[in-house]
Design an enzyme around this catalytic site. Structure first.
Site, short mmCIF file in Angstrom:
data_model
loop_
_atom_site.label_atom_id
_atom_site.label_comp_id
_atom_site.label_asym_id
_atom_site.label_seq_id
_atom_site.Cartn_x
_atom_site.Cartn_y
_atom_site.Cartn_z
CG HIS A 39 -3.53 -0.39 -7.02
ND1 HIS A 39 -3.92 0.11 -5.80
CD2 HIS A 39 -3.52 -1.73 -6.86
CE1 HIS A 39 -4.17 -0.88 -4.95
NE2 HIS A 39 -3.92 -2.02 -5.58
NE ARG A 96 -4.23 -1.44 0.03
CZ ARG A 96 -4.36 -2.39 -0.89
NH1 ARG A 96 -3.42 -2.58 -1.80
NH2 ARG A 96 -5.44 -3.15 -0.93
P1 NDP Z 1 -1.54 -12.09 3.81
O1 NDP Z 1 -2.44 -11.72 4.92
O2 NDP Z 1 -1.66 -13.47 3.24
O3 NDP Z 1 -0.01 -11.92 4.26
C1 NDP Z 1 0.45 -10.82 4.97
C2 NDP Z 1 1.91 -11.04 5.33
O4 NDP Z 1 2.41 -9.84 5.90
C3 NDP Z 1 2.09 -12.14 6.38
O5 NDP Z 1 3.23 -12.90 6.10
C4 NDP Z 1 2.28 -11.35 7.67
O6 NDP Z 1 3.06 -12.00 8.66
C5 NDP Z 1 3.04 -10.16 7.14
N1 NDP Z 1 2.94 -9.06 8.09
C6 NDP Z 1 1.84 -8.42 8.53
N2 NDP Z 1 2.16 -7.50 9.46
C7 NDP Z 1 3.51 -7.58 9.61
C8 NDP Z 1 4.44 -6.91 10.45
N3 NDP Z 1 4.07 -5.97 11.33
N4 NDP Z 1 5.74 -7.26 10.36
C9 NDP Z 1 6.14 -8.21 9.48
N5 NDP Z 1 5.31 -8.89 8.66
C10 NDP Z 1 4.01 -8.56 8.73
O7 NDP Z 1 -1.73 -10.99 2.68
P2 NDP Z 1 -1.46 -11.12 1.11
O8 NDP Z 1 -0.11 -11.72 0.92
O9 NDP Z 1 -2.60 -11.74 0.42
O10 NDP Z 1 -1.47 -9.58 0.69
C11 NDP Z 1 -0.62 -8.65 1.31
C12 NDP Z 1 -0.96 -7.24 0.87
O11 NDP Z 1 -0.58 -7.05 -0.49
C13 NDP Z 1 -2.43 -6.87 0.89
O12 NDP Z 1 -2.85 -6.52 2.20
C14 NDP Z 1 -2.49 -5.70 -0.06
O13 NDP Z 1 -2.21 -4.51 0.64
C15 NDP Z 1 -1.37 -6.00 -1.04
N6 NDP Z 1 -1.87 -6.44 -2.35
C16 NDP Z 1 -1.61 -5.62 -3.42
C17 NDP Z 1 -2.03 -5.97 -4.67
C18 NDP Z 1 -1.71 -5.11 -5.84
O14 NDP Z 1 -2.26 -5.31 -6.92
N7 NDP Z 1 -0.83 -4.16 -5.69
C19 NDP Z 1 -2.80 -7.20 -4.91
C20 NDP Z 1 -2.98 -7.99 -3.72
C21 NDP Z 1 -2.51 -7.61 -2.50
P3 NDP Z 1 2.58 -13.38 9.33
O15 NDP Z 1 2.75 -14.42 8.23
O16 NDP Z 1 3.52 -13.59 10.44
O17 NDP Z 1 1.14 -13.20 9.73
C1 OXD Z 2 -5.83 -5.69 -3.45
C2 OXD Z 2 -5.25 -4.77 -4.37
O1 OXD Z 2 -5.68 -5.49 -2.26
O2 OXD Z 2 -5.62 -4.79 -5.53
O3 OXD Z 2 -6.45 -6.65 -3.89
O4 OXD Z 2 -4.38 -3.99 -4.00
#
Ligand code: NDP
Ligand code: OXD
Length: 314
Positions: A277, A229
């Protein structure tokens, strides 16, 4: 006949709302699927699939039992008081979207590792200059966030020969991947990563995490790729790091304000690549299947796979 079915309503400002409605109607024939505003009786709405929904939707639908996001990151929905804590909130996890993001991250990695960034700048000046580069096996890529997206990125990079390490909130053991957690772990990953890919959810702990301290920990001339983000990044720190040569390039898919305002200096920075995005645009056809499964699980009284944990914020 359709009049007796429970209603699933779709509310999104995206221009493909109708594509989502059609895909959901196909994936979930047990529902009368309507666009918000076209649902004749809001009392029959039991489920909604949304992205930036109107507040009115939650006010007007007293029998709503589940909210499904049309995307993966749900911080904007968690900030909305209308999405009451007792309403299960699900986020989109769709293998097609995951593959799209992993491929984008691989493309970004290759873009910098093979110095397309430099050659693009050189072309503008009609300069013919070749640069040697480190091979994939000599290049360490750090992935911040080892959830659905981070793991898929790590796996694809490894299949393409890169050295991959990663960082998550809780400690993890993942085959073939050096992993760290916690704030010391973040520095450890940054200091080893020629390319850092951030794919974190936006929470109180991760806001502004991509800052000058982090860039100072990275090897000189490193690269940043952000798909999480916009509010993860401190843009002034990034531009300062690029101007001093601490970092040599950044590929950004997400921004605090989207579309990125025309007067934002990121548009003009020669070492910043702005991507609108679009790293992993949600796919209605495949996304609808995942959404239908999640909604059905909630309505059956089961715990759905992609339930958002409101305490941890993702
Ligand atoms: P998940 O919930 O599957 O994974 C989140 C990961 O982030 C986990 O490994 C988690 O750790 C880690 N995390 C969260 N908080 C912390 C922290 N404080 N310190 C270290 N690690 C942390 O989410 P996704 O992988 O599905 O998606 C992640 C993000 O990607 C979404 O929230 C979105 O913002 C973004 N996204 C962007 C897209 C785009 O098109 N640009 C598309 C899809 C997603 P733990 O494993 O220990 O819980
Ligand atoms: C999502 C994104 O969160 O598109 O799915 O960023």
């Amino acid at each position: 006949m359709a009049a007796s079915l429970p209603v699933l309503t779709v509310a999104t400002p995206w221009d493909n709302a109708e594509a989502w409605r059609t895909a959901l109607a196909e994936a979930a024939p047990e529902f009368d699927v309507r666009l918000w505003g076209e649902a004749p009786d809001p009392a029959r709405v039991v489920a909604c699939a949304v992205w930036h929904p109107p507040a009115l939707l939650f006010e007007r639908c007293p029998n709503l039992r589940v909210v499904h996001a049309l995307g993966a990151g749900v911080e904007h929905l968690l900030q909305r008081s209308e999405v009451r804590p007792d309403l299960p909130l699900l986020r989109l996890v769709d293998p097609v979207m995951t593959e799209r993001l992993a491929q984008w991250a691989l493309a970004g990695t290759l873009f910098f590792q093979r110095r397309f960034d430099r050659y693009l700048r050189q072309q503008r000046e009609r300069r013919w200059l070749r640069h040697d580069h480190e091979d994939a096996g000599e290049t360490t890529v750090g992935v911040l966030g080892l959830g659905v997206m981070g793991r898929a990125i790590a796996a694809l990079l490894r299949r393409n020969g890169f050295q991959v390490i990663g960082w998550s909130r809780l400690p993890k053991e993942l085959p073939g991947l050096g992993t760290w957690s916690g704030s010391d772990g973040l520095r450890a990953v940054a200091s080893r990563s020629a390319i850092l890919i951030a794919v974190l959810p936006l929470t109180g702990d991760t806001r502004s995490i991509l800052d000058g301290d982090l860039f100072a920990a990275m090897p000189e001339g490193g690269f940043l790729i952000n798909a999480g983000r916009g509010d993860h990044l401190v843009p002034a720190d990034l531009m300062a790091a690029l101007d001093t040569g601490r970092l040599d390039g950044a590929l950004l898919d997400v921004f605090p304000v989207e579309p990125l305002p025309a007067d934002d200096p990121l548009w003009h920075h020669p070492k910043v690549f702005v991507h609108p995005h679009a790293a992993a645009i949600s796919n209605p056809r495949t996304g609808a299947i995942a959404i239908a499964e999640g909604i059905r699980a909630v309505l059956r009284g089961e715990r759905p796979a992609n339930l958002v944990d409101r305490e941890r914020g993702y």
